[in-house]
Design a protein around this motif. Structure first.
Motif, PDB file in Angstrom:
ATOM      1  N   MET A 199       0.817  -1.185   0.000  1.00  0.00           N
ATOM      2  CA  MET A 199       0.000   0.000   0.000  1.00  0.00           C
ATOM      3  C   MET A 199       0.868   1.259   0.000  1.00  0.00           C
ATOM      4  O   MET A 199       0.513   2.231  -0.645  1.00  0.00           O
ATOM      5  CB  MET A 199      -0.907   0.034   1.220  1.00  0.00           C
ATOM      6  CG  MET A 199      -2.234  -0.683   1.118  1.00  0.00           C
ATOM      7  SD  MET A 199      -2.277  -2.321   0.460  1.00  0.00           S
ATOM      8  CE  MET A 199      -1.531  -3.284   1.726  1.00  0.00           C
ATOM      9  N   ALA A 200       1.963   1.237   0.723  1.00  0.00           N
ATOM     10  CA  ALA A 200       2.830   2.411   0.761  1.00  0.00           C
ATOM     11  C   ALA A 200       3.341   2.745  -0.638  1.00  0.00           C
ATOM     12  O   ALA A 200       3.408   3.924  -1.009  1.00  0.00           O
ATOM     13  CB  ALA A 200       3.991   2.198   1.730  1.00  0.00           C
ATOM     14  N   ASP A 201       3.670   1.723  -1.425  1.00  0.00           N
ATOM     15  CA  ASP A 201       4.142   1.964  -2.792  1.00  0.00           C
ATOM     16  C   ASP A 201       3.068   2.640  -3.641  1.00  0.00           C
ATOM     17  O   ASP A 201       3.369   3.518  -4.449  1.00  0.00           O
ATOM     18  CB  ASP A 201       4.584   0.661  -3.461  1.00  0.00           C
ATOM     19  CG  ASP A 201       5.922   0.162  -2.966  1.00  0.00           C
ATOM     20  OD1 ASP A 201       6.702   0.970  -2.422  1.00  0.00           O
ATOM     21  OD2 ASP A 201       6.188  -1.040  -3.117  1.00  0.00           O
ATOM     22  N   ILE A 202       1.831   2.241  -3.449  1.00  0.00           N
ATOM     23  CA  ILE A 202       0.734   2.846  -4.207  1.00  0.00           C
ATOM     24  C   ILE A 202       0.591   4.314  -3.836  1.00  0.00           C
ATOM     25  O   ILE A 202       0.455   5.175  -4.715  1.00  0.00           O
ATOM     26  CB  ILE A 202      -0.583   2.073  -3.962  1.00  0.00           C
ATOM     27  CG1 ILE A 202      -0.491   0.677  -4.579  1.00  0.00           C
ATOM     28  CG2 ILE A 202      -1.782   2.846  -4.519  1.00  0.00           C
ATOM     29  CD1 ILE A 202      -1.605  -0.264  -4.178  1.00  0.00           C
ATOM     30  N   ILE A 203       0.644   4.621  -2.548  1.00  0.00           N
ATOM     31  CA  ILE A 203       0.535   6.013  -2.115  1.00  0.00           C
ATOM     32  C   ILE A 203       1.739   6.814  -2.609  1.00  0.00           C
ATOM     33  O   ILE A 203       1.588   7.955  -3.060  1.00  0.00           O
ATOM     34  CB  ILE A 203       0.388   6.107  -0.587  1.00  0.00           C
ATOM     35  CG1 ILE A 203      -0.827   5.299  -0.096  1.00  0.00           C
ATOM     36  CG2 ILE A 203       0.281   7.572  -0.143  1.00  0.00           C
ATOM     37  CD1 ILE A 203      -2.148   5.676  -0.706  1.00  0.00           C
ATOM     38  N   ARG A 204       2.934   6.218  -2.553  1.00  0.00           N
ATOM     39  CA  ARG A 204       4.126   6.896  -3.082  1.00  0.00           C
ATOM     40  C   ARG A 204       3.933   7.260  -4.556  1.00  0.00           C
ATOM     41  O   ARG A 204       4.262   8.366  -4.983  1.00  0.00           O
ATOM     42  CB  ARG A 204       5.361   5.992  -2.955  1.00  0.00           C
ATOM     43  CG  ARG A 204       5.957   5.945  -1.599  1.00  0.00           C
ATOM     44  CD  ARG A 204       7.262   5.118  -1.635  1.00  0.00           C
ATOM     45  NE  ARG A 204       7.572   4.671  -0.303  1.00  0.00           N
ATOM     46  CZ  ARG A 204       7.288   3.467   0.200  1.00  0.00           C
ATOM     47  NH1 ARG A 204       6.708   2.545  -0.552  1.00  0.00           N
ATOM     48  NH2 ARG A 204       7.613   3.179   1.440  1.00  0.00           N
ATOM     49  N   ARG A 205       3.419   6.312  -5.340  1.00  0.00           N
ATOM     50  CA  ARG A 205       3.189   6.566  -6.771  1.00  0.00           C
ATOM     51  C   ARG A 205       2.163   7.673  -6.964  1.00  0.00           C
ATOM     52  O   ARG A 205       2.312   8.529  -7.848  1.00  0.00           O
ATOM     53  CB  ARG A 205       2.736   5.292  -7.483  1.00  0.00           C
ATOM     54  CG  ARG A 205       3.862   4.351  -7.826  1.00  0.00           C
ATOM     55  CD  ARG A 205       3.460   3.288  -8.832  1.00  0.00           C
ATOM     56  NE  ARG A 205       2.358   2.446  -8.396  1.00  0.00           N
ATOM     57  CZ  ARG A 205       2.487   1.320  -7.702  1.00  0.00           C
ATOM     58  NH1 ARG A 205       3.677   0.883  -7.357  1.00  0.00           N
ATOM     59  NH2 ARG A 205       1.435   0.613  -7.355  1.00  0.00           N
ATOM     60  N   ARG A 206       1.129   7.661  -6.161  1.00  0.00           N
ATOM     61  CA  ARG A 206       0.096   8.691  -6.275  1.00  0.00           C
ATOM     62  C   ARG A 206       0.656  10.071  -5.925  1.00  0.00           C
ATOM     63  O   ARG A 206       0.251  11.071  -6.526  1.00  0.00           O
ATOM     64  CB  ARG A 206      -1.101   8.352  -5.389  1.00  0.00           C
ATOM     65  CG  ARG A 206      -1.885   7.148  -5.900  1.00  0.00           C
ATOM     66  CD  ARG A 206      -3.013   6.794  -4.983  1.00  0.00           C
ATOM     67  NE  ARG A 206      -3.735   5.611  -5.458  1.00  0.00           N
ATOM     68  CZ  ARG A 206      -4.734   5.042  -4.808  1.00  0.00           C
ATOM     69  NH1 ARG A 206      -5.147   5.528  -3.648  1.00  0.00           N
ATOM     70  NH2 ARG A 206      -5.316   3.983  -5.302  1.00  0.00           N
ATOM     71  N   ILE A 207       1.557  10.129  -4.976  1.00  0.00           N
ATOM     72  CA  ILE A 207       2.206  11.400  -4.646  1.00  0.00           C
ATOM     73  C   ILE A 207       3.097  11.823  -5.814  1.00  0.00           C
ATOM     74  O   ILE A 207       3.056  12.971  -6.260  1.00  0.00           O
ATOM     75  CB  ILE A 207       3.012  11.287  -3.332  1.00  0.00           C
ATOM     76  CG1 ILE A 207       2.050  11.132  -2.137  1.00  0.00           C
ATOM     77  CG2 ILE A 207       3.923  12.504  -3.143  1.00  0.00           C
ATOM     78  CD1 ILE A 207       2.726  10.773  -0.828  1.00  0.00           C
TER      79      ILE A 207
ATOM     80  N   HIS B  79       1.203   4.815   7.005  1.00  0.00           N
ATOM     81  CA  HIS B  79       1.362   6.229   7.372  1.00  0.00           C
ATOM     82  C   HIS B  79       2.711   6.475   8.034  1.00  0.00           C
ATOM     83  O   HIS B  79       3.392   7.461   7.704  1.00  0.00           O
ATOM     84  CB  HIS B  79       0.222   6.668   8.298  1.00  0.00           C
ATOM     85  CG  HIS B  79      -0.986   7.146   7.569  1.00  0.00           C
ATOM     86  ND1 HIS B  79      -1.626   8.307   7.880  1.00  0.00           N
ATOM     87  CD2 HIS B  79      -1.666   6.616   6.528  1.00  0.00           C
ATOM     88  CE1 HIS B  79      -2.653   8.486   7.064  1.00  0.00           C
ATOM     89  NE2 HIS B  79      -2.699   7.458   6.240  1.00  0.00           N
ATOM     90  N   ARG B  80       3.111   5.600   8.938  1.00  0.00           N
ATOM     91  CA  ARG B  80       4.384   5.767   9.641  1.00  0.00           C
ATOM     92  C   ARG B  80       5.551   5.746   8.652  1.00  0.00           C
ATOM     93  O   ARG B  80       6.457   6.584   8.712  1.00  0.00           O
ATOM     94  CB  ARG B  80       4.566   4.688  10.698  1.00  0.00           C
ATOM     95  CG  ARG B  80       5.766   4.913  11.593  1.00  0.00           C
ATOM     96  CD  ARG B  80       5.895   3.885  12.716  1.00  0.00           C
ATOM     97  NE  ARG B  80       4.627   3.546  13.329  1.00  0.00           N
ATOM     98  CZ  ARG B  80       4.047   2.340  13.278  1.00  0.00           C
ATOM     99  NH1 ARG B  80       4.634   1.336  12.656  1.00  0.00           N
ATOM    100  NH2 ARG B  80       2.889   2.119  13.866  1.00  0.00           N
ATOM    101  N   ALA B  81       5.533   4.803   7.708  1.00  0.00           N
ATOM    102  CA  ALA B  81       6.613   4.695   6.727  1.00  0.00           C
ATOM    103  C   ALA B  81       6.693   5.955   5.866  1.00  0.00           C
ATOM    104  O   ALA B  81       7.785   6.486   5.629  1.00  0.00           O
ATOM    105  CB  ALA B  81       6.409   3.462   5.838  1.00  0.00           C
ATOM    106  N   LEU B  82       5.553   6.453   5.416  1.00  0.00           N
ATOM    107  CA  LEU B  82       5.537   7.646   4.579  1.00  0.00           C
ATOM    108  C   LEU B  82       5.984   8.880   5.363  1.00  0.00           C
ATOM    109  O   LEU B  82       6.676   9.747   4.819  1.00  0.00           O
ATOM    110  CB  LEU B  82       4.151   7.860   3.965  1.00  0.00           C
ATOM    111  CG  LEU B  82       3.691   6.755   3.000  1.00  0.00           C
ATOM    112  CD1 LEU B  82       2.235   6.962   2.622  1.00  0.00           C
ATOM    113  CD2 LEU B  82       4.573   6.683   1.772  1.00  0.00           C
TER     114      LEU B  82
END
Length: 65
Positions: free
Chosen positions: A1-9, A41-44
């Protein structure tokens, strides 16, 4: 999930200073446990991609500073 949010950013889906999905929203979108959403959230935050304003939510950090 973090990768998906990273890509969206990165692709501008979530521009700087806009709210990112809450833990509850991540749970609903991806069918994950709350603990997993909190880890995302913590990782991001640890990477400096997002910041959290207590009571307001988490937002994309500015990248031009």
């Amino acid at each position: 999930m973090a990768d998906i949010i990273r890509r969206r950013i990165a692709d501008g889906t979530y521009p700087p200073r806009t709210r990112v999905p809450s833990v509850l929203q991540l749970q609903a979108e991806f069918g994950i446990a709350a603990a997993t959403g909190q880890k995302v959230h913590r990782a991001l935050r640890d990477e400096g991609l997002i910041y959290t304003e207590p009571g307001l939510g988490s937002f994309v950090a500015r990248t031009d500073d």
